[in-house]
Design a protein around this motif. Structure first.
Motif, PDB file in Angstrom:
ATOM      1  N   UNK A 544       0.828  -1.206   0.000  1.00  0.00           N
ATOM      2  CA  UNK A 544       0.000   0.000   0.000  1.00  0.00           C
ATOM      3  C   UNK A 544       0.860   1.253   0.000  1.00  0.00           C
ATOM      4  N   UNK A 545       1.923   1.285   0.795  1.00  0.00           N
ATOM      5  CA  UNK A 545       2.775   2.473   0.862  1.00  0.00           C
ATOM      6  C   UNK A 545       3.481   2.722  -0.462  1.00  0.00           C
ATOM      7  N   UNK A 546       3.945   1.667  -1.125  1.00  0.00           N
ATOM      8  CA  UNK A 546       4.594   1.829  -2.433  1.00  0.00           C
ATOM      9  C   UNK A 546       3.617   2.432  -3.435  1.00  0.00           C
ATOM     10  N   UNK A 547       2.389   1.910  -3.465  1.00  0.00           N
ATOM     11  CA  UNK A 547       1.393   2.445  -4.387  1.00  0.00           C
ATOM     12  C   UNK A 547       1.051   3.895  -4.059  1.00  0.00           C
ATOM     13  N   UNK A 566       8.195  -5.948 -10.443  1.00  0.00           N
ATOM     14  CA  UNK A 566       9.330  -5.173  -9.956  1.00  0.00           C
ATOM     15  C   UNK A 566       9.529  -5.369  -8.457  1.00  0.00           C
ATOM     16  N   UNK A 567       8.437  -5.433  -7.712  1.00  0.00           N
ATOM     17  CA  UNK A 567       8.543  -5.698  -6.275  1.00  0.00           C
ATOM     18  C   UNK A 567       9.126  -7.082  -6.022  1.00  0.00           C
ATOM     19  N   UNK A 582      11.121   3.731  -5.841  1.00  0.00           N
ATOM     20  CA  UNK A 582      12.090   4.228  -6.822  1.00  0.00           C
ATOM     21  C   UNK A 582      12.387   3.167  -7.869  1.00  0.00           C
ATOM     22  N   UNK A 583      12.525   1.914  -7.444  1.00  0.00           N
ATOM     23  CA  UNK A 583      12.784   0.834  -8.398  1.00  0.00           C
ATOM     24  C   UNK A 583      11.561   0.604  -9.298  1.00  0.00           C
ATOM     25  N   UNK A 584      10.381   0.717  -8.729  1.00  0.00           N
ATOM     26  CA  UNK A 584       9.171   0.541  -9.533  1.00  0.00           C
ATOM     27  C   UNK A 584       9.056   1.654 -10.570  1.00  0.00           C
ATOM     28  N   UNK A 585       9.418   2.890 -10.204  1.00  0.00           N
ATOM     29  CA  UNK A 585       9.379   4.002 -11.161  1.00  0.00           C
ATOM     30  C   UNK A 585      10.292   3.730 -12.352  1.00  0.00           C
ATOM     31  N   UNK A 586      11.440   3.133 -12.092  1.00  0.00           N
ATOM     32  CA  UNK A 586      12.351   2.809 -13.193  1.00  0.00           C
ATOM     33  C   UNK A 586      11.718   1.774 -14.121  1.00  0.00           C
ATOM     34  N   UNK A 587      10.996   0.818 -13.532  1.00  0.00           N
ATOM     35  CA  UNK A 587      10.331  -0.183 -14.368  1.00  0.00           C
ATOM     36  C   UNK A 587       9.171   0.427 -15.149  1.00  0.00           C
ATOM     37  N   UNK A 588       8.542   1.443 -14.582  1.00  0.00           N
ATOM     38  CA  UNK A 588       7.407   2.096 -15.232  1.00  0.00           C
ATOM     39  C   UNK A 588       7.825   3.318 -16.048  1.00  0.00           C
ATOM     40  N   UNK A 589       9.114   3.495 -16.259  1.00  0.00           N
ATOM     41  CA  UNK A 589       9.615   4.714 -16.910  1.00  0.00           C
ATOM     42  C   UNK A 589       8.948   5.001 -18.245  1.00  0.00           C
ATOM     43  N   UNK A 590       8.832   4.048 -19.175  1.00  0.00           N
ATOM     44  CA  UNK A 590       8.168   4.373 -20.452  1.00  0.00           C
ATOM     45  C   UNK A 590       6.726   4.851 -20.264  1.00  0.00           C
ATOM     46  N   UNK A 591       5.993   4.222 -19.337  1.00  0.00           N
ATOM     47  CA  UNK A 591       4.606   4.628 -19.099  1.00  0.00           C
ATOM     48  C   UNK A 591       4.546   6.008 -18.453  1.00  0.00           C
ATOM     49  N   UNK A 592       5.499   6.298 -17.551  1.00  0.00           N
ATOM     50  CA  UNK A 592       5.510   7.607 -16.895  1.00  0.00           C
ATOM     51  C   UNK A 592       5.782   8.706 -17.903  1.00  0.00           C
ATOM     52  N   UNK A 676       1.823  20.934 -10.520  1.00  0.00           N
ATOM     53  CA  UNK A 676       1.757  20.259 -11.822  1.00  0.00           C
ATOM     54  C   UNK A 676       3.130  20.015 -12.436  1.00  0.00           C
ATOM     55  N   UNK A 677       4.193  20.352 -11.726  1.00  0.00           N
ATOM     56  CA  UNK A 677       5.555  20.106 -12.207  1.00  0.00           C
ATOM     57  C   UNK A 677       5.957  18.661 -11.919  1.00  0.00           C
ATOM     58  N   UNK A 678       6.327  17.939 -12.969  1.00  0.00           N
ATOM     59  CA  UNK A 678       6.785  16.562 -12.819  1.00  0.00           C
ATOM     60  C   UNK A 678       8.308  16.549 -12.679  1.00  0.00           C
ATOM     61  N   UNK A 679       8.807  15.677 -11.826  1.00  0.00           N
ATOM     62  CA  UNK A 679      10.254  15.556 -11.595  1.00  0.00           C
ATOM     63  C   UNK A 679      10.678  14.153 -12.016  1.00  0.00           C
ATOM     64  N   UNK A 680      11.571  14.078 -13.006  1.00  0.00           N
ATOM     65  CA  UNK A 680      12.088  12.808 -13.508  1.00  0.00           C
ATOM     66  C   UNK A 680      13.572  12.688 -13.212  1.00  0.00           C
ATOM     67  N   UNK A 681      13.989  11.470 -12.970  1.00  0.00           N
ATOM     68  CA  UNK A 681      15.416  11.182 -12.805  1.00  0.00           C
ATOM     69  C   UNK A 681      16.010  10.799 -14.153  1.00  0.00           C
ATOM     70  N   UNK A 682      17.340  10.908 -14.243  1.00  0.00           N
ATOM     71  CA  UNK A 682      18.010  10.564 -15.496  1.00  0.00           C
ATOM     72  C   UNK A 682      17.749   9.116 -15.888  1.00  0.00           C
ATOM     73  N   UNK A 683      17.689   8.236 -14.902  1.00  0.00           N
ATOM     74  CA  UNK A 683      17.496   6.817 -15.204  1.00  0.00           C
ATOM     75  C   UNK A 683      16.077   6.503 -15.645  1.00  0.00           C
ATOM     76  N   UNK A 684      15.168   7.466 -15.501  1.00  0.00           N
ATOM     77  CA  UNK A 684      13.780   7.228 -15.876  1.00  0.00           C
ATOM     78  C   UNK A 684      13.478   7.661 -17.309  1.00  0.00           C
ATOM     79  N   UNK A 685      14.492   8.144 -18.014  1.00  0.00           N
ATOM     80  CA  UNK A 685      14.312   8.500 -19.418  1.00  0.00           C
ATOM     81  C   UNK A 685      14.613   7.269 -20.270  1.00  0.00           C
TER      82      UNK A 685
END
Length: 701
Positions: A544-547, A566-567, A582-592, A676-685
């Motif tokens: 729940x906390x990750x989501x 990913x979990x 953070x690891x899940x965001x990397x897996x979801x990077x294309x969708x994000x 409304x500002x989104x913040x992306x990491x370099x690894x999420x591109x």
């Protein structure tokens, strides 16, 4: 033969499928028109006058025996038709009186002759006085009082209508009544308002009828004198004896049923309560107290013993009323069998029961998501009034589930008398998260850019996104659309505001209940995956906390399989929800990235000035925001808000690209200043996308 007669009677009385009742009003209207145009013989006048008196008596009896006003909902129409009938009879009888009055008092029929001679003793002067007294009673006392009661009743009924509607909705929301009962009650409230509104206008019929009676009497007297003396050569005495007697009889025979109808109207509008007939109310409320009757008997006895007073009458009534008071007192002292049983049942119920203490059932849970409405907005959720707000809310929940990835809790709609009539309030776990004001029947014209065309309406702001807007009426809708405004109705404004707040607070809407339902839903699609990961490798709480961490940064969780996979890959290394997110965001990077930019390959991003980036990396890596200078943090948030607004004005997504180590800290720092500002990491591109550097934060400093 009897069966045929019965079937015919049932048909015309409305017990079958005949058209008799539906033809009654048109037939009566045709009779009225014929009496206004065609001359009637005396015997037909007698018939119609008798019918008029019978109808008036019937109407008054119905008014006396009804239990509530809506039991005689047709009374305004009946009032109109009976008034028309009396006036048409006056016209028909006036024609006969003026044409045949010289022949004697019986020229206009036996009914008019009886009222003009027998009832007033053949003295036309007495008849005029009696008629004037009846008019005063009808016009000044009964009609004027009934008219005032109808006016006040209509006003208070209409004012109380929103409160009654809210009470019905409150009972429905509380589960006290079902939809059918709620619809029946709403229909009854609407019918009651229509009835009293109609009675306010229909009472003018009786007032006008009384005035018309006076004028017709004067016309008959003056016209009769002129015709009798000038055309028929009668003397003044003979003309007065014939024409005035007929005119008075005609006036009295019309005024008596008019007085009955006025009394019936007063009974209808002055009716209070819904459980008893008028006679029952009067008897039970006036003659049910032995104290009242006892005092009345005592006063009559004292008046009876005063010298010079009629002793027999006063003392007789004093004894009779005193006897009734004593009998009532004895009856009330002795409880009936039903009262004894009720007392025994009450005593048994009053004994303390083992489970009489407060229970957890007395605790009402706080609504996870609520919508409170002012009373003028109640029709928006009333299907009987074409209110489709509930359907809009269902659509909002369905769209949210499709876009975000979980089914939000139901929206509990209720009324709130503390709100302004046109205001609404959206609550989350009992806390207000949004409020606004909408006006049913009007439209909100939203200015999406810099449209300069003025509008005639009330200036306001869009409650969902804060854009300048105007409330306009339907006549301005087409002009506003042609000028470029986005025009939406009240239901859409409220539903859009609710949808926006649900998106903003999606993380808070994902309670443990929703997570468990989500797990159960995924278990139907991929049972093995759920068995291996949740809760075997990751507990429900961590999941729940990750989501929630993903939802806080507007990352939808539709791709739940990728999240769970990913979990499963990283749960053995850490159980920290932030690191797992953070690891899940990397897996979801294309969708994000697609969620932010859409299906494009080149991404224009906001970058940070290299020197400021090094400073932020040193301050935020591993130590959080406590090591960041407040002045630098303030400058950064203000600059980020300005750049984000400029990017949105240019039609470019506002997205800040930062190193992986400070991405989550920067997202938390800038969330309030630039939501409304989104913040992306370099690894999420994704490797498939190109980066184009746009504005740079920190250059001006």
């Amino acid at each position: 033969m009897m069966n045929v007669f019965t079937q015919t009677a049932d048909k015309w009385l409305g017990k079958g499928k005949g058209h008799g009742p539906s033809m009654a009003a048109p037939i009566l209207v045709m009779l009225v028109l014929s009496m206004l145009v065609l001359p009637l013989p005396p015997w037909m006048l007698d018939t119609f006058f008798t019918l008029n008196i019978a109808l008036a008596l019937t109407v008054m009896m119905v008014a006396a025996y009804m239990k509530r006003a809506l039991d005689f909902a047709a009374f305004p129409a009946v009032l109109l038709l009976t008034t028309l009938m009396r006036l048409s009879l006056n016209v028909a009888s006036t024609r006969v009186v003026l044409m045949e009055g010289h022949t004697g008092p019986g020229a206009a029929g036996a009914v008019i002759e009886a009222f003009g001679t027998f009832l007033v003793g053949g003295n036309f002067a007495v008849g005029v006085i009696v008629f004037l007294i009846l008019v005063v009673i009808n016009f000044i006392v009964i009609t004027k009082g009934a008219e005032r009661i109808a006016e006040v009743g209509a006003r208070f009924t209409l004012d109380a209508m929103p409160g009654k509607q809210m009470a019905i909705d409150a009972d429905l929301n509380a589960g006290i009544i079902d939809d059918k009962e709620a619809k029946r009650r709403r229909a009854e409230v609407a019918e009651e308002a229509d009835f009293f509104g109609n009675m306010d206008g229909a009472s003018k019929f009786v007032r006008g009828d009384a005035i018309a009676g006076i004028l017709i009497l004067l016309i008959n007297i003056i016209g009769g004198f002129a015709i009798g003396m000038l055309q028929h050569g009668l003397s003044a005495g003979d003309a007065a004896n014939s024409y005035i007697t007929l005119a008075v009889g005609d006036a009295l025979v019309a005024q008596v049923p008019g007085l009955l109808i006025s009394v019936a109207a007063a009974m209808v509008v002055s009716r209070v309560g819904k459980e008893e007939e008028l006679g029952e109310q009067i008897v039970t409320q006036m003659f049910d107290s032995p104290k009242v009757l006892g005092v009345t008997a005592a006063v009559l006895f004292l008046l009876g013993v005063v010298p010079g007073m009629p002793h027999v009458v006063f003392l007789t009534f004093a004894v009779l009323i005193g006897s009734v008071a004593f009998w009532l007192w004895r009856s009330q002292q002795k409880p009936s069998a039903a009262e004894v049983q009720a007392q025994e049942a009450a005593a048994a119920a009053a004994q303390p029961a083992p489970d009489a203490e407060a229970t957890w059932d007395d605790l009402q849970p706080v609504d996870l998501l609520g919508l409170e409405l002012g009373y003028r907005l109640i029709p928006m959720v009333d299907k009987t009034r074409q209110g489709d707000l509930l359907m809009r809310i269902k659509g909002v929940r369905k769209k949210f589930a499709q876009e975000v990835g979980f089914l939000p809790p139901a929206v509990h709609v209720r009324d709130n008398l503390e709100l302004r009539p046109s205001a609404y309030r959206i609550t989350l776990r009992g806390v207000v998260v949004g409020e606004g004001e909408v006006f049913p029947g009007q439209f909100l014209a939203i200015n999406p850019g810099h449209i300069k065309t003025p509008l005639i309406g009330t200036a306001t702001t869009d409650p969902a996104f804060g854009l300048p807007a105007h409330w306009i009426d339907e006549r301005q809708k087409e002009n506003a659309q042609m000028a470029g405004y986005t025009v939406v109705d009240s239901e859409t404004v409220l539903a859009t505001h609710l949808s926006h707040l649900m998106q903003v607070h999606a993380a808070k809407l994902l309670s443990r209940t929703e997570v468990q339902e989500l797990v159960a839903h995924v278990a139907k699609l991929a049972p093995k995956l759920i068995e291996e990961v949740v809760p075997a490798m990751v507990s429900i709480g961590v999941f729940q906390k990750v989501l929630q961490l993903l939802l806080e940064e507007s990352v939808n969780i539709r791709d739940i399989r990728t999240i769970i996979e990913s979990l499963a890959e990283h749960a053995g290394q850490t159980q920290d929800p932030a690191e797992l997110a953070r690891r899940v965001r990397m897996a979801l990077a294309p969708a994000i990235v697609q969620q932010i930019y859409g299906p494009v390959n080149e991404l224009e991003v906001i970058a940070i000035e290299p020197g400021l980036e090094r400073l932020l990396t040193q301050a935020l890596s591993g130590q959080g925001m406590a090591a960041l200078d407040p002045g630098v943090a303030d400058m950064l948030t203000q600059s980020a808000a300005k750049v984000a607004n400029r990017q949105e004005e240019n039609g470019v997504p506002a997205c800040l690209l930062v190193p992986d180590a400070i991405r989550s800290a920067m997202a938390r720092l800038l969330r309030r200043a630039a939501p409304r500002l989104q913040v992306l990491a370099h690894s999420e591109i994704p490797d498939t996308h190109l980066i184009r550097i746009g504005p740079i934060l920190g250059e001006a400093t």
